[in-house]
Design a protein around this motif. Structure first.
Motif, PDB file in Angstrom:
ATOM      1  N   GLU A 122       9.110  -9.974   5.374  1.00 54.62           N
ATOM      2  CA  GLU A 122       7.780 -10.547   5.630  1.00 54.62           C
ATOM      3  C   GLU A 122       6.729  -9.983   4.691  1.00 54.62           C
ATOM      4  N   LEU A 123       6.763  -8.660   4.483  1.00 52.66           N
ATOM      5  CA  LEU A 123       5.781  -8.043   3.592  1.00 52.66           C
ATOM      6  C   LEU A 123       5.959  -8.555   2.166  1.00 52.66           C
ATOM      7  N   ARG A 124       7.219  -8.660   1.726  1.00 47.54           N
ATOM      8  CA  ARG A 124       7.487  -9.176   0.364  1.00 47.54           C
ATOM      9  C   ARG A 124       6.917 -10.574   0.194  1.00 47.54           C
ATOM     10  N   GLU A 125       7.103 -11.399   1.230  1.00 44.15           N
ATOM     11  CA  GLU A 125       6.617 -12.770   1.124  1.00 44.15           C
ATOM     12  C   GLU A 125       5.100 -12.826   1.195  1.00 44.15           C
ATOM     13  N   LEU A 182      -2.554  -4.500   1.857  1.00 45.31           N
ATOM     14  CA  LEU A 182      -1.715  -4.825   0.696  1.00 45.31           C
ATOM     15  C   LEU A 182      -1.789  -6.314   0.363  1.00 45.31           C
ATOM     16  N   VAL A 183      -1.788  -7.136   1.408  1.00 46.00           N
ATOM     17  CA  VAL A 183      -1.872  -8.581   1.190  1.00 46.00           C
ATOM     18  C   VAL A 183      -3.215  -8.938   0.532  1.00 46.00           C
ATOM     19  N   GLY A 243       1.879   9.308   1.653  1.00 41.46           N
ATOM     20  CA  GLY A 243       2.090   8.729   0.327  1.00 41.46           C
ATOM     21  C   GLY A 243       1.152   7.593   0.050  1.00 41.46           C
ATOM     22  N   ARG A 244       1.457   6.881  -1.030  1.00 39.19           N
ATOM     23  CA  ARG A 244       0.582   5.803  -1.475  1.00 39.19           C
ATOM     24  C   ARG A 244       1.384   4.524  -1.604  1.00 39.19           C
ATOM     25  N   PHE A 245       0.894   3.452  -1.002  1.00 38.39           N
ATOM     26  CA  PHE A 245       1.492   2.134  -1.181  1.00 38.39           C
ATOM     27  C   PHE A 245       0.709   1.416  -2.275  1.00 38.39           C
ATOM     28  N   ASN A 246       1.404   1.018  -3.321  1.00 39.43           N
ATOM     29  CA  ASN A 246       0.774   0.340  -4.450  1.00 39.43           C
ATOM     30  C   ASN A 246       1.324  -1.060  -4.618  1.00 39.43           C
ATOM     31  N   LEU A 247       0.616  -1.851  -5.398  1.00 39.96           N
ATOM     32  CA  LEU A 247       1.106  -3.181  -5.751  1.00 39.96           C
ATOM     33  C   LEU A 247       1.380  -3.223  -7.241  1.00 39.96           C
ATOM     34  N   ARG A 248       2.446  -3.878  -7.613  1.00 44.23           N
ATOM     35  CA  ARG A 248       2.750  -4.057  -9.039  1.00 44.23           C
ATOM     36  C   ARG A 248       3.036  -5.523  -9.286  1.00 44.23           C
ATOM     37  N   VAL A 278       5.576  -4.446  -3.630  1.00 44.36           N
ATOM     38  CA  VAL A 278       4.981  -3.244  -3.039  1.00 44.36           C
ATOM     39  C   VAL A 278       5.840  -2.049  -3.419  1.00 44.36           C
ATOM     40  N   THR A 279       5.200  -0.980  -3.894  1.00 48.09           N
ATOM     41  CA  THR A 279       5.939   0.245  -4.164  1.00 48.09           C
ATOM     42  C   THR A 279       5.368   1.363  -3.296  1.00 48.09           C
ATOM     43  N   PHE A 280       6.176   2.377  -3.063  1.00 46.88           N
ATOM     44  CA  PHE A 280       5.716   3.523  -2.276  1.00 46.88           C
ATOM     45  C   PHE A 280       5.972   4.801  -3.054  1.00 46.88           C
ATOM     46  N   ASN A 281       4.929   5.609  -3.218  1.00 48.34           N
ATOM     47  CA  ASN A 281       5.079   6.934  -3.811  1.00 48.34           C
ATOM     48  C   ASN A 281       4.832   7.979  -2.746  1.00 48.34           C
ATOM     49  N   ALA A 282       5.861   8.746  -2.422  1.00 48.28           N
ATOM     50  CA  ALA A 282       5.707   9.770  -1.396  1.00 48.28           C
ATOM     51  C   ALA A 282       4.789  10.879  -1.912  1.00 48.28           C
ATOM     52  N   SER A 283       4.001  11.462  -1.022  1.00 49.41           N
ATOM     53  CA  SER A 283       3.122  12.570  -1.404  1.00 49.41           C
ATOM     54  C   SER A 283       3.965  13.809  -1.685  1.00 49.41           C
TER      55      SER A 283
END
Lengths: 106, 104
Positions: free
Chosen positions: B85-88, A48-49, A60-65, A89-94
């Motif tokens: 931490e993840l947010r940052e 994600l970083v 599910g899916r971890f997305n970035l917005r 970070v957002t999470f959409n459950a399957s």
């Protein structure tokens, strides 16, 4: 039922609880189990970083917005502040995960 | 990143646990979280985030295509709140961003 009873019935679970289940069900030792749990979340974070989304079937899916800046307020003082543009970070459950929730509702 | 890439990375990052067990561990970790959240437990992973259920009141909805009103029953939805931490860290590559903390 009070909020406290509800909490005692379903206490929060953490990394340590997953590690226990890896020890019990897969036969890893304590150190290995902890390493697997820590690596799992570390690798998802790292992806994600580096701006990659993460898709895990059955979970599910971890997305970035990217969010634009917008006006906001300090809820305590009521004063206006600008919330800067930021990435979240957002999470959409399957679908499979969502279906399991429905079982809980009866 | 997909499951197979995740397995590959977790295999190379350590020396003792073979691919088969890494793969089993990933399945088990996911199953454990899904089972816990489904049965009403909050799941908190420090630094990463928290999974929990949010209650949604029953309400009237509309079919956006036909416009007809439908009753939506009360239900729970799965909520993930990213940890501090993840947010940052996801904002680390955006130097213009200062971390205004928002709780939503």
């Amino acid at each position: 039922m009070s909020r406290n009873d509800e909490y005692n019935k379903h206490p929060s679970r953490t990394r340590a609880d997953i590690a226990q289940s890896l020890i019990k069900d897969i036969g890893l030792n304590g150190r290995e189990a902890k390493e697997m749990v820590d690596l799992f979340f570390q690798e998802i974070s790292d992806a994600l970083v580096s701006q990659r989304s993460v898709k895990l079937s059955g979970f599910g899916r971890f997305n970035l917005r990217d969010k634009n800046c917008r006006p906001g307020r300090n809820p305590k003082t009521g004063e206006s502040v600008v919330i800067k543009e930021r990435r979240v970070v957002t999470f959409n459950a399957s679908e499979r995960f969502k279906k399991r929730i429905n079982i809980y509702q009866k | 990143m997909t499951r197979s890439e995740l397995i590959a990375r977790m295999v190379t990052k350590q020396r003792y646990i073979p691919q088969r067990d890494v793969s089993l561990s990933i399945n088990k970790i996911i199953e454990f979280i899904v089972e816990s959240v489904s049965s009403g437990h909050r799941f908190e992973i420090r630094g990463f985030g928290t999974f929990s259920l949010h209650y949604q009141l029953p309400k009237k909805g509309r079919n956006p295509r036909t416009g007809e009103t439908v009753d939506l029953v009360e239900r729970y939805t799965i909520h993930f709140k990213p940890g501090k931490e993840l947010r940052e860290q996801v904002n680390r590559n955006k130097p213009s961003v200062s971390n205004v903390s928002t709780n939503y």
